[in-house]
Design a protein around this motif. Structure first.
Motif, PDB file in Angstrom:
ATOM      1  N   LEU A 242       0.841  -1.200   0.000  1.00  0.00           N
ATOM      2  CA  LEU A 242       0.000   0.000   0.000  1.00  0.00           C
ATOM      3  C   LEU A 242       0.869   1.239   0.000  1.00  0.00           C
ATOM      4  O   LEU A 242       1.970   1.253   0.542  1.00  0.00           O
ATOM      5  CB  LEU A 242      -0.874   0.072   1.256  1.00  0.00           C
ATOM      6  N   PHE A 243       0.322   2.302  -0.576  1.00  0.00           N
ATOM      7  CA  PHE A 243       0.930   3.616  -0.513  1.00  0.00           C
ATOM      8  C   PHE A 243       0.065   4.470   0.399  1.00  0.00           C
ATOM      9  O   PHE A 243      -1.156   4.505   0.246  1.00  0.00           O
ATOM     10  CB  PHE A 243       1.002   4.244  -1.914  1.00  0.00           C
ATOM     11  N   GLU A 244       0.687   5.112   1.361  1.00  0.00           N
ATOM     12  CA  GLU A 244      -0.035   6.037   2.240  1.00  0.00           C
ATOM     13  C   GLU A 244       0.350   7.454   1.869  1.00  0.00           C
ATOM     14  O   GLU A 244       1.523   7.819   1.886  1.00  0.00           O
ATOM     15  CB  GLU A 244       0.305   5.788   3.708  1.00  0.00           C
TER      16      GLU A 244
ATOM     17  N   ASP B 279      -0.423  -0.248  -4.039  1.00  0.00           N
ATOM     18  CA  ASP B 279       0.879   0.161  -4.563  1.00  0.00           C
ATOM     19  C   ASP B 279       1.596  -1.001  -5.248  1.00  0.00           C
ATOM     20  O   ASP B 279       2.797  -1.153  -5.136  1.00  0.00           O
ATOM     21  CB  ASP B 279       1.737   0.728  -3.426  1.00  0.00           C
ATOM     22  N   PHE B 280       0.840  -1.836  -5.936  1.00  0.00           N
ATOM     23  CA  PHE B 280       1.476  -2.903  -6.689  1.00  0.00           C
ATOM     24  C   PHE B 280       0.582  -3.333  -7.839  1.00  0.00           C
ATOM     25  O   PHE B 280      -0.620  -3.147  -7.810  1.00  0.00           O
ATOM     26  CB  PHE B 280       1.814  -4.108  -5.795  1.00  0.00           C
ATOM     27  N   GLU B 281       1.219  -3.866  -8.852  1.00  0.00           N
ATOM     28  CA  GLU B 281       0.498  -4.464  -9.968  1.00  0.00           C
ATOM     29  C   GLU B 281       0.685  -5.969  -9.964  1.00  0.00           C
ATOM     30  O   GLU B 281      -0.167  -6.711 -10.423  1.00  0.00           O
ATOM     31  CB  GLU B 281       1.006  -3.902 -11.296  1.00  0.00           C
ATOM     32  N   GLU B 282       1.834  -6.380  -9.423  1.00  0.00           N
ATOM     33  CA  GLU B 282       2.182  -7.793  -9.470  1.00  0.00           C
ATOM     34  C   GLU B 282       3.181  -8.100  -8.360  1.00  0.00           C
ATOM     35  O   GLU B 282       4.054  -7.290  -8.072  1.00  0.00           O
ATOM     36  CB  GLU B 282       2.812  -8.070 -10.846  1.00  0.00           C
ATOM     37  N   VAL B 283       3.030  -9.254  -7.741  1.00  0.00           N
ATOM     38  CA  VAL B 283       3.982  -9.734  -6.756  1.00  0.00           C
ATOM     39  C   VAL B 283       4.626 -10.989  -7.331  1.00  0.00           C
ATOM     40  O   VAL B 283       3.934 -11.915  -7.741  1.00  0.00           O
ATOM     41  CB  VAL B 283       3.297 -10.065  -5.409  1.00  0.00           C
ATOM     42  N   VAL B 284       5.964 -10.987  -7.375  1.00  0.00           N
ATOM     43  CA  VAL B 284       6.693 -12.118  -7.939  1.00  0.00           C
ATOM     44  C   VAL B 284       7.561 -12.721  -6.842  1.00  0.00           C
ATOM     45  O   VAL B 284       8.313 -12.013  -6.175  1.00  0.00           O
ATOM     46  CB  VAL B 284       7.586 -11.671  -9.125  1.00  0.00           C
ATOM     47  N   ILE B 285       7.447 -14.023  -6.675  1.00  0.00           N
ATOM     48  CA  ILE B 285       8.297 -14.751  -5.734  1.00  0.00           C
ATOM     49  C   ILE B 285       9.122 -15.715  -6.573  1.00  0.00           C
ATOM     50  O   ILE B 285       8.573 -16.544  -7.306  1.00  0.00           O
ATOM     51  CB  ILE B 285       7.464 -15.498  -4.689  1.00  0.00           C
ATOM     52  N   ALA B 286      10.432 -15.570  -6.489  1.00  0.00           N
ATOM     53  CA  ALA B 286      11.325 -16.370  -7.325  1.00  0.00           C
ATOM     54  C   ALA B 286      12.356 -17.090  -6.467  1.00  0.00           C
ATOM     55  O   ALA B 286      12.633 -16.690  -5.333  1.00  0.00           O
ATOM     56  CB  ALA B 286      12.030 -15.464  -8.335  1.00  0.00           C
ATOM     57  N   LEU B 287      12.916 -18.129  -7.029  1.00  0.00           N
ATOM     58  CA  LEU B 287      13.984 -18.888  -6.384  1.00  0.00           C
ATOM     59  C   LEU B 287      15.295 -18.489  -7.048  1.00  0.00           C
ATOM     60  O   LEU B 287      15.452 -18.608  -8.263  1.00  0.00           O
ATOM     61  CB  LEU B 287      13.719 -20.391  -6.553  1.00  0.00           C
TER      62      LEU B 287
ATOM     63  N   ILE C 247       8.146  -6.678  -6.155  1.00  0.00           N
ATOM     64  CA  ILE C 247       6.825  -6.088  -6.352  1.00  0.00           C
ATOM     65  C   ILE C 247       6.903  -5.135  -7.539  1.00  0.00           C
ATOM     66  O   ILE C 247       7.694  -4.193  -7.531  1.00  0.00           O
ATOM     67  CB  ILE C 247       6.345  -5.348  -5.087  1.00  0.00           C
ATOM     68  N   ALA C 248       6.083  -5.417  -8.556  1.00  0.00           N
ATOM     69  CA  ALA C 248       6.012  -4.542  -9.729  1.00  0.00           C
ATOM     70  C   ALA C 248       5.038  -3.418  -9.421  1.00  0.00           C
ATOM     71  O   ALA C 248       3.919  -3.660  -8.978  1.00  0.00           O
ATOM     72  CB  ALA C 248       5.553  -5.343 -10.944  1.00  0.00           C
ATOM     73  N   ARG C 249       5.470  -2.191  -9.642  1.00  0.00           N
ATOM     74  CA  ARG C 249       4.657  -1.009  -9.335  1.00  0.00           C
ATOM     75  C   ARG C 249       4.636  -0.058 -10.522  1.00  0.00           C
ATOM     76  O   ARG C 249       5.547  -0.053 -11.327  1.00  0.00           O
ATOM     77  CB  ARG C 249       5.241  -0.224  -8.169  1.00  0.00           C
ATOM     78  N   GLN C 250       3.614   0.773 -10.522  1.00  0.00           N
ATOM     79  CA  GLN C 250       3.599   1.910 -11.433  1.00  0.00           C
ATOM     80  C   GLN C 250       4.566   2.942 -10.868  1.00  0.00           C
ATOM     81  O   GLN C 250       4.669   3.085  -9.645  1.00  0.00           O
ATOM     82  CB  GLN C 250       2.198   2.532 -11.484  1.00  0.00           C
ATOM     83  N   PRO C 251       5.271   3.686 -11.712  1.00  0.00           N
ATOM     84  CA  PRO C 251       6.128   4.752 -11.168  1.00  0.00           C
ATOM     85  C   PRO C 251       5.286   5.780 -10.422  1.00  0.00           C
ATOM     86  O   PRO C 251       4.164   6.080 -10.821  1.00  0.00           O
ATOM     87  CB  PRO C 251       6.761   5.374 -12.414  1.00  0.00           C
TER      88      PRO C 251
END
Length: 125
Positions: free
Chosen positions: A66-68, A85-93, A103-107
């Motif tokens: 979230l963005f406050e 405050d995110f478009e996508e959450v990526v969990i990688a190994l 976390i992918a976000r809009q600028p």
């Protein structure tokens, strides 16, 4: 200490992100946030008690989901507003077999960056 709102955030803690996304109330809040809202508006929209809403907002902020910002009001009674405050959450190994969270976000717009700076200053005063 005031966090630098212009610096890139560190990668969020994997467990904090997973805990927030696993929480039904947090998911309800994210679903309700189609536009920036105050905590009381979120509480009403998501049908979650206000005291619980504040705890869940904190959890989502800690997970960097979230963005406050601050809604400046003419009467001087400024209010915190929240938005997703995110478009996508990526969990990688990783190659080292560690989990990495991204976390992918809009600028952020200049207005959002100024709101973030103002919010951080308000927290310290």
């Amino acid at each position: 200490m005031v966090r630098d709102p212009f610096a890139d955030d560190e990668a969020p803690d994997l467990q904090e992100v997973l805990d927030a996304l696993d929480d039904p109330d947090c998911r309800a809040i994210v679903s309700a946030l189609e536009e920036p809202m105050t905590a009381s508006e979120i509480s009403e929209e998501s049908d979650i008690p206000l005291s619980t809403t504040y705890r869940k907002l904190d959890r989502l902020e800690e997970a960097q989901l979230l963005f406050e910002g601050t809604e400046i009001r003419p009467d001087g009674q400024h209010a915190s507003i929240y938005e997703v405050d995110f478009e996508e959450v990526v969990i990688a190994l990783t190659e080292e077999r560690d989990f990495e969270t991204e976390i992918a976000r809009q600028p952020r717009t200049p207005d959002q960056r100024l709101e973030s700076l103002w919010s951080e200053v308000r927290k310290e005063t």
